[in-house]
Design a protein around this motif. Structure first.
Motif, PDB file in Angstrom:
ATOM      1  N   ASP A  22       0.920  -1.127  -0.055  1.00 11.35           N
ATOM      2  CA  ASP A  22      -0.029   0.135   0.173  1.00 11.35           C
ATOM      3  C   ASP A  22       0.941   1.270  -0.178  1.00 11.35           C
ATOM      4  N   ASP A  23       0.346   2.503  -0.066  1.00  9.28           N
ATOM      5  CA  ASP A  23       0.881   3.682  -0.013  1.00  9.28           C
ATOM      6  C   ASP A  23       1.785   3.944   0.954  1.00  9.28           C
ATOM      7  N   HIS A  24       1.628   3.355   2.061  1.00  6.21           N
ATOM      8  CA  HIS A  24       2.283   3.712   3.561  1.00  6.21           C
ATOM      9  C   HIS A  24       3.608   2.819   3.678  1.00  6.21           C
ATOM     10  N   TRP A  25       3.690   1.672   3.118  1.00  2.72           N
ATOM     11  CA  TRP A  25       4.745   0.942   3.263  1.00  2.72           C
ATOM     12  C   TRP A  25       6.039   1.543   3.284  1.00  2.72           C
ATOM     13  N   SER A  26       6.585   2.096   2.144  1.00  6.20           N
ATOM     14  CA  SER A  26       7.910   2.659   2.204  1.00  6.20           C
ATOM     15  C   SER A  26       8.044   3.812   3.178  1.00  6.20           C
ATOM     16  N   SER A  27       7.105   4.821   3.390  1.00  6.77           N
ATOM     17  CA  SER A  27       7.105   5.833   4.473  1.00  6.77           C
ATOM     18  C   SER A  27       6.911   5.068   6.199  1.00  6.77           C
ATOM     19  N   PHE A  28       6.492   4.037   6.048  1.00  6.63           N
ATOM     20  CA  PHE A  28       6.644   3.125   7.549  1.00  6.63           C
ATOM     21  C   PHE A  28       8.210   2.864   7.653  1.00  6.63           C
ATOM     22  N   ALA A  29       8.601   2.132   6.415  1.00  5.36           N
ATOM     23  CA  ALA A  29      10.205   1.685   6.529  1.00  5.36           C
ATOM     24  C   ALA A  29      11.036   2.894   6.704  1.00  5.36           C
ATOM     25  N   ALA A  30      10.771   3.846   6.266  1.00  3.71           N
ATOM     26  CA  ALA A  30      11.878   5.206   6.354  1.00  3.71           C
ATOM     27  C   ALA A  30      11.654   5.811   7.665  1.00  3.71           C
ATOM     28  N   ASP A  31      10.442   5.870   8.182  1.00  4.34           N
ATOM     29  CA  ASP A  31      10.147   6.319   9.602  1.00  4.34           C
ATOM     30  C   ASP A  31      10.642   5.492  10.652  1.00  4.34           C
ATOM     31  N   ASN A  32      11.041   3.908  10.292  1.00  5.21           N
ATOM     32  CA  ASN A  32      11.611   2.993  11.223  1.00  5.21           C
ATOM     33  C   ASN A  32      13.116   2.866  11.130  1.00  5.21           C
ATOM     34  N   GLU A  33      13.659   3.697  10.181  1.00  7.50           N
ATOM     35  CA  GLU A  33      15.136   3.760   9.918  1.00  7.50           C
ATOM     36  C   GLU A  33      15.640   2.553   9.128  1.00  7.50           C
ATOM     37  N   SER A  34      14.555   2.244   8.183  1.00  3.02           N
ATOM     38  CA  SER A  34      14.790   1.113   7.433  1.00  3.02           C
ATOM     39  C   SER A  34      14.622   1.340   5.598  1.00  3.02           C
TER      40      SER A  34
END
Length: 134
Positions: A22-34
């Protein structure tokens, strides 16, 4: 796919390769230092590439087999912490056509906490803990 910021959804195909985000996958990864886990970098890779230990892999294999065999969704609570945050979550694993599966991970609530090193993704870890988030 779900579009709320407190929910991340991804899919795997019948061969267990990551095939949709979904649209939030990459932002969640970036927000969690990944940022190395952005959707473009991991598309079409086996989900097993991202599960670090045998116990967690066994849990995921068992859950996938149950969902696919029974052809019914499975939901359960879990915790996925960040260094300064406790995240109480719910995962729903849903069978799709052709043995594909959708994972929906929803944040139920969060608690701020003092930073701890064991939740830091860049810190050294030993094998004394079961890593559900992998």
């Amino acid at each position: 796919m779900n579009t709320t910021a407190d929910t991340v959804t991804y899919r795997i195909d019948a061969d267990d390769h990551l095939c949709g985000f979904d649209d939030h996958w990459s932002s969640f990864a970036a927000d969690n230092e990944s940022p190395h886990l952005s959707d473009q970098l991991i598309f079409n890779r086996p989900i097993w590439d991202f599960i670090q230990d045998a116990e967690t892999r066994h849990i995921h294999e068992t859950l996938l087999k149950r969902v696919r065999t029974n052809n019914t969704p499975l939901s359960f609570p879990f915790r996925c912490d960040a260094p300064t945050l406790r995240r109480y979550m719910e995962m729903k694993i849903t069978p799709l056509d052709n043995r594909a599966v959708e994972y929906r991970c929803h944040i139920v609530r969060t608690e701020v906490r003092e930073p701890i090193e064991t939740a830091n993704a860049t810190a050294d870890h030993d094998d004394n803990f079961l890593r559900m988030c992998s």
